[in-house]
Enzyme design. Structure first.
Site, PDB file in Angstrom:
ATOM      1  CE  LYS A   1     -42.848  45.818 112.315  1.00 13.18           C
ATOM      2  NZ  LYS A   1     -42.310  46.949 111.562  1.00 13.18           N
TER       3      LYS A   1
ATOM      4  CE1 TYR B   1     -41.040  43.312 114.432  1.00 14.87           C
ATOM      5  CE2 TYR B   1     -42.059  41.151 114.188  1.00 14.87           C
ATOM      6  CZ  TYR B   1     -41.530  42.303 113.623  1.00 14.87           C
ATOM      7  OH  TYR B   1     -41.513  42.446 112.257  1.00 14.87           O
TER       8      TYR B   1
ATOM      9  CB  SER C   1     -45.050  41.462 110.394  1.00 16.77           C
ATOM     10  OG  SER C   1     -44.833  40.106 110.666  1.00 16.77           O
TER      11      SER C   1
HETATM   12  P1  NAD Z   1     -33.351  45.128 109.414  1.00 15.05           P
HETATM   13  O1  NAD Z   1     -33.062  45.151 110.872  1.00 15.05           O
HETATM   14  O2  NAD Z   1     -32.378  44.462 108.518  1.00 15.05           O
HETATM   15  O3  NAD Z   1     -33.572  46.624 108.884  1.00 15.05           O
HETATM   16  C1  NAD Z   1     -34.116  47.640 109.692  1.00 15.05           C
HETATM   17  C2  NAD Z   1     -33.182  48.840 109.592  1.00 15.05           C
HETATM   18  O4  NAD Z   1     -33.722  49.916 110.363  1.00 15.05           O
HETATM   19  C3  NAD Z   1     -31.787  48.563 110.158  1.00 15.05           C
HETATM   20  O5  NAD Z   1     -30.814  48.938 109.194  1.00 15.05           O
HETATM   21  C4  NAD Z   1     -31.702  49.428 111.408  1.00 15.05           C
HETATM   22  O6  NAD Z   1     -30.395  49.900 111.636  1.00 15.05           O
HETATM   23  C5  NAD Z   1     -32.678  50.542 111.075  1.00 15.05           C
HETATM   24  N1  NAD Z   1     -33.337  51.197 112.225  1.00 15.05           N
HETATM   25  C6  NAD Z   1     -33.977  50.623 113.257  1.00 15.05           C
HETATM   26  N2  NAD Z   1     -34.488  51.551 114.067  1.00 15.05           N
HETATM   27  C7  NAD Z   1     -34.188  52.749 113.527  1.00 15.05           C
HETATM   28  C8  NAD Z   1     -34.463  54.092 113.880  1.00 15.05           C
HETATM   29  N3  NAD Z   1     -35.163  54.399 114.974  1.00 15.05           N
HETATM   30  N4  NAD Z   1     -34.000  55.082 113.092  1.00 15.05           N
HETATM   31  C9  NAD Z   1     -33.280  54.802 111.968  1.00 15.05           C
HETATM   32  N5  NAD Z   1     -32.984  53.552 111.574  1.00 15.05           N
HETATM   33  C10 NAD Z   1     -33.440  52.539 112.357  1.00 15.05           C
HETATM   34  O7  NAD Z   1     -34.804  44.491 109.229  1.00 15.05           O
HETATM   35  P2  NAD Z   1     -35.549  44.025 107.906  1.00 15.05           P
HETATM   36  O8  NAD Z   1     -35.616  42.555 107.924  1.00 15.05           O
HETATM   37  O9  NAD Z   1     -35.001  44.708 106.736  1.00 15.05           O
HETATM   38  O10 NAD Z   1     -37.004  44.560 108.220  1.00 15.05           O
HETATM   39  C11 NAD Z   1     -37.448  45.831 107.772  1.00 15.05           C
HETATM   40  C12 NAD Z   1     -38.832  46.089 108.336  1.00 15.05           C
HETATM   41  O11 NAD Z   1     -39.701  45.035 107.915  1.00 15.05           O
HETATM   42  C13 NAD Z   1     -38.891  46.117 109.854  1.00 15.05           C
HETATM   43  O12 NAD Z   1     -39.794  47.112 110.251  1.00 15.05           O
HETATM   44  C14 NAD Z   1     -39.415  44.738 110.217  1.00 15.05           C
HETATM   45  O13 NAD Z   1     -40.083  44.713 111.432  1.00 15.05           O
HETATM   46  C15 NAD Z   1     -40.344  44.460 109.045  1.00 15.05           C
HETATM   47  N6  NAD Z   1     -40.555  43.026 108.807  1.00 15.05           N
HETATM   48  C16 NAD Z   1     -39.472  42.215 108.623  1.00 15.05           C
HETATM   49  C17 NAD Z   1     -39.670  40.843 108.430  1.00 15.05           C
HETATM   50  C18 NAD Z   1     -38.489  39.919 108.251  1.00 15.05           C
HETATM   51  O14 NAD Z   1     -38.662  38.711 108.385  1.00 15.05           O
HETATM   52  N7  NAD Z   1     -37.293  40.386 107.938  1.00 15.05           N
HETATM   53  C19 NAD Z   1     -40.974  40.318 108.404  1.00 15.05           C
HETATM   54  C20 NAD Z   1     -42.046  41.187 108.568  1.00 15.05           C
HETATM   55  C21 NAD Z   1     -41.830  42.546 108.774  1.00 15.05           C
HETATM   56  C1  UD1 Z   2     -40.635  34.645 113.105  1.00 17.51           C
HETATM   57  C2  UD1 Z   2     -41.289  35.458 114.187  1.00 17.51           C
HETATM   58  C3  UD1 Z   2     -42.271  36.414 113.546  1.00 17.51           C
HETATM   59  C4  UD1 Z   2     -41.588  37.265 112.474  1.00 17.51           C
HETATM   60  C5  UD1 Z   2     -40.948  36.319 111.447  1.00 17.51           C
HETATM   61  C6  UD1 Z   2     -40.217  37.044 110.354  1.00 17.51           C
HETATM   62  C7  UD1 Z   2     -41.306  33.982 116.185  1.00 17.51           C
HETATM   63  C8  UD1 Z   2     -42.161  33.221 117.133  1.00 17.51           C
HETATM   64  N1  UD1 Z   2     -41.962  34.582 115.143  1.00 17.51           N
HETATM   65  O1  UD1 Z   2     -41.639  33.928 112.444  1.00 17.51           O
HETATM   66  O2  UD1 Z   2     -42.841  37.272 114.518  1.00 17.51           O
HETATM   67  O3  UD1 Z   2     -42.522  38.113 111.820  1.00 17.51           O
HETATM   68  O4  UD1 Z   2     -40.022  35.475 112.137  1.00 17.51           O
HETATM   69  O5  UD1 Z   2     -39.132  37.754 110.886  1.00 17.51           O
HETATM   70  O6  UD1 Z   2     -40.102  34.088 116.353  1.00 17.51           O
HETATM   71  N2  UD1 Z   2     -37.111  27.133 112.643  1.00 17.51           N
HETATM   72  C9  UD1 Z   2     -36.336  26.030 112.956  1.00 17.51           C
HETATM   73  N3  UD1 Z   2     -35.044  26.238 113.326  1.00 17.51           N
HETATM   74  C10 UD1 Z   2     -34.477  27.476 113.410  1.00 17.51           C
HETATM   75  C11 UD1 Z   2     -35.268  28.601 113.068  1.00 17.51           C
HETATM   76  C12 UD1 Z   2     -36.593  28.391 112.695  1.00 17.51           C
HETATM   77  O7  UD1 Z   2     -36.808  24.902 112.910  1.00 17.51           O
HETATM   78  O8  UD1 Z   2     -33.292  27.581 113.771  1.00 17.51           O
HETATM   79  C13 UD1 Z   2     -38.501  26.915 112.196  1.00 17.51           C
HETATM   80  C14 UD1 Z   2     -39.562  27.597 113.046  1.00 17.51           C
HETATM   81  O9  UD1 Z   2     -39.954  26.776 114.109  1.00 17.51           O
HETATM   82  C15 UD1 Z   2     -40.657  27.846 112.011  1.00 17.51           C
HETATM   83  C16 UD1 Z   2     -39.900  28.068 110.697  1.00 17.51           C
HETATM   84  O10 UD1 Z   2     -38.607  27.494 110.902  1.00 17.51           O
HETATM   85  O11 UD1 Z   2     -41.442  26.699 111.855  1.00 17.51           O
HETATM   86  C17 UD1 Z   2     -39.733  29.535 110.352  1.00 17.51           C
HETATM   87  O12 UD1 Z   2     -39.157  30.214 111.461  1.00 17.51           O
HETATM   88  P1  UD1 Z   2     -38.710  31.734 111.382  1.00 17.51           P
HETATM   89  O13 UD1 Z   2     -37.815  31.937 110.219  1.00 17.51           O
HETATM   90  O14 UD1 Z   2     -38.188  32.136 112.730  1.00 17.51           O
HETATM   91  O15 UD1 Z   2     -40.047  32.536 111.049  1.00 17.51           O
HETATM   92  P2  UD1 Z   2     -41.467  32.531 111.811  1.00 17.51           P
HETATM   93  O16 UD1 Z   2     -41.516  31.544 112.902  1.00 17.51           O
HETATM   94  O17 UD1 Z   2     -42.519  32.450 110.781  1.00 17.51           O
END
Ligand code: NAD
Ligand code: UD1
Length: 338
Positions: free
Chosen positions: A153, A149, A124
């Site tokens: 990572k 969190y 991330s």
């Molecule tokens: P998500 O929660 O939708 O998907 C993660 C999946 O992993 C879920 O279906 C959950 O049930 C499964 N899971 C969790 N722990 C497990 C375990 N121990 N064994 C088996 N299954 C397990 O999340 P996502 O948004 O699809 O994110 C996927 C990955 O990308 C995560 O590692 C997350 O940290 C990373 N990531 C997500 C974002 C984002 O904004 N969505 C941003 C940066 C990184």
């Molecule tokens: C958040 C997480 C980050 C994670 C990322 C993707 C925090 C502090 N950081 O980042 O660790 O990797 O999500 O999952 O939570 N916002 C609003 N109203 C809302 C929600 C968000 O104004 O209801 C604003 C936030 O202040 C920010 C932007 O929207 O400026 C994006 O927010 P968000 O989607 O939560 O992502 P990140 O803050 O980038």
């Protein structure tokens, strides 16, 4: 080539499964459904017309993982499984370290036993130190993360770097996602946060569908063009293609390498609200509220390395992401729940 996708029922994993199938890969999927539902897997099978093997299992379950590696000729693993809610990680740090770190270590152990050597990790942008210059490049400083969190990572990245230093024939790719939004164009799969959404796009979409009264805008006094926070929003379908590009890279590379997956463009909260309104015709009521603790004013990705080395670029627009998020949300107002 057969690819094991952990966390494949989740948001990014499910979209990547579809892209892998579309590109001719065989997939084996595992998920413990701690943050997803079996209906996501049913829809993936229907949409792709493929009855791929699915295992309901925890990645930390060594016997279950050994069984999967024994049953299938897996060549590459994409590790999406993990917990991702920032606020929850502050309240329950042990659960985050216990899942995110242990699952990565256990998975590497199982891969070693099965002699599988290609590993793609969901990292991330949160690993970057907030006081770097913009845009974040892959050589920007990492660490000093704002919450447990983010630290999981960062630590997993370090662990994987150490593993690849010891296992010279491994190929490890760390993909640092910026802010994934959007959904599959079919409207059949998408993001389904549990409870009140933490992230901006699901909050906007749930406000649009009437599940939330208004969008709280966390701060309008940042040093950004309109005062609201700026992020690099990337369509999840582009992100999914990024994983296919990473697999191609793994085929001709050993070591541990990291890539930003972003668009290189910043969009403010109010710009995203306005893009959503334009793409969908739905008005989003919002109120300016206090800044959210721990938020940075602005960050976005440098994309040159992914373009040059992976030959990958984000292609979809914010407008497309908004339209796709809305198609998913409006057709599935309660997500995968009936
Ligand atoms: P998500 O929660 O939708 O998907 C993660 C999946 O992993 C879920 O279906 C959950 O049930 C499964 N899971 C969790 N722990 C497990 C375990 N121990 N064994 C088996 N299954 C397990 O999340 P996502 O948004 O699809 O994110 C996927 C990955 O990308 C995560 O590692 C997350 O940290 C990373 N990531 C997500 C974002 C984002 O904004 N969505 C941003 C940066 C990184
Ligand atoms: C958040 C997480 C980050 C994670 C990322 C993707 C925090 C502090 N950081 O980042 O660790 O990797 O999500 O999952 O939570 N916002 C609003 N109203 C809302 C929600 C968000 O104004 O209801 C604003 C936030 O202040 C920010 C932007 O929207 O400026 C994006 O927010 P968000 O989607 O939560 O992502 P990140 O803050 O980038």
């Amino acid at each position: 080539m057969t690819v094991l996708v952990t966390g494949g029922a989740g948001y990014i994993g499910s979209h990547t499964c579809l892209e892998l199938i579309a590109q001719g890969y065989d997939i084996v999927v595992t998920d413990n459904f701690c943050n997803s539902l079996p209906e996501a897997v049913n829809r993936l099978k229907t949409l792709s017309g493929t009855d791929f093997p699915f295992y309901r299992a925890d990645v930390r379950d060594a016997d279950a993982m050994d069984g999967i590696f024994k049953n299938h000729e897996i060549e590459c693993v994409i590790h999406f499984a993990g917990l991702k809610a920032v606020g929850e990680s502050v309240r329950l740090p042990l659960m985050y370290y216990g899942n995110n770190i242990a699952s990565t270590v256990q998975l590497c152990e199982a891969m070693k036993r099965a002699r599988v050597k290609k590993f793609i990790f969901s990292s991330s942008a949160t690993v970057y130190n907030g006081d770097n210059d913009m845009p974040y490049t892959e050589t920007s400083r990492v660490g000093d993360c704002a919450n447990p969190y983010g630290r999981t990572k960062y630590m997993c990245e370090q662990i994987l770097r150490d593993v690849s230093a010891a296992e010279k024939d491994w190929s490890v790719v760390l993909l640092r996602y910026f802010n994934p939004i959007g959904a599959h164009e079919s409207g059949q799969i998408g993001e389904e946060p549990d409870g009140i959404p933490n992230n901006l796009m699901p909050y906007i979409a749930q406000t649009a569908v009437g599940r939330r009264e208004y969008l709280p805008v966390f701060g309008a006094d940042y040093e950004t063009p309109d005062g609201t926070g700026v992020r690099d929003y990337i369509h999840v379908a582009d992100l999914a293609r990024g994983h296919v590009a990473a697999i191609r890279y793994c085929k001709q590379y050993t070591g541990c390498d990291e890539f930003n997956l972003g668009t290189g463009r910043g969009t403010s909260v109010l710009e995203l609200v306005s893009a959503f309104e334009q793409a969908t015709g739905v008005k989003i009521p919002y109120r300016i509220e206090a800044r959210r603790p721990g938020d940075l004013p602005l960050y976005y990705a440098a994309t040159d390395k992914a373009a040059k080395v992976l030959d990958w670029r984000a292609e979809k627009t914010i407008a497309q992401a908004c339209a796709d998020s809305w198609r998913w949300q409006s057709r599935n107002p309660n997500g995968y729940k009936a």
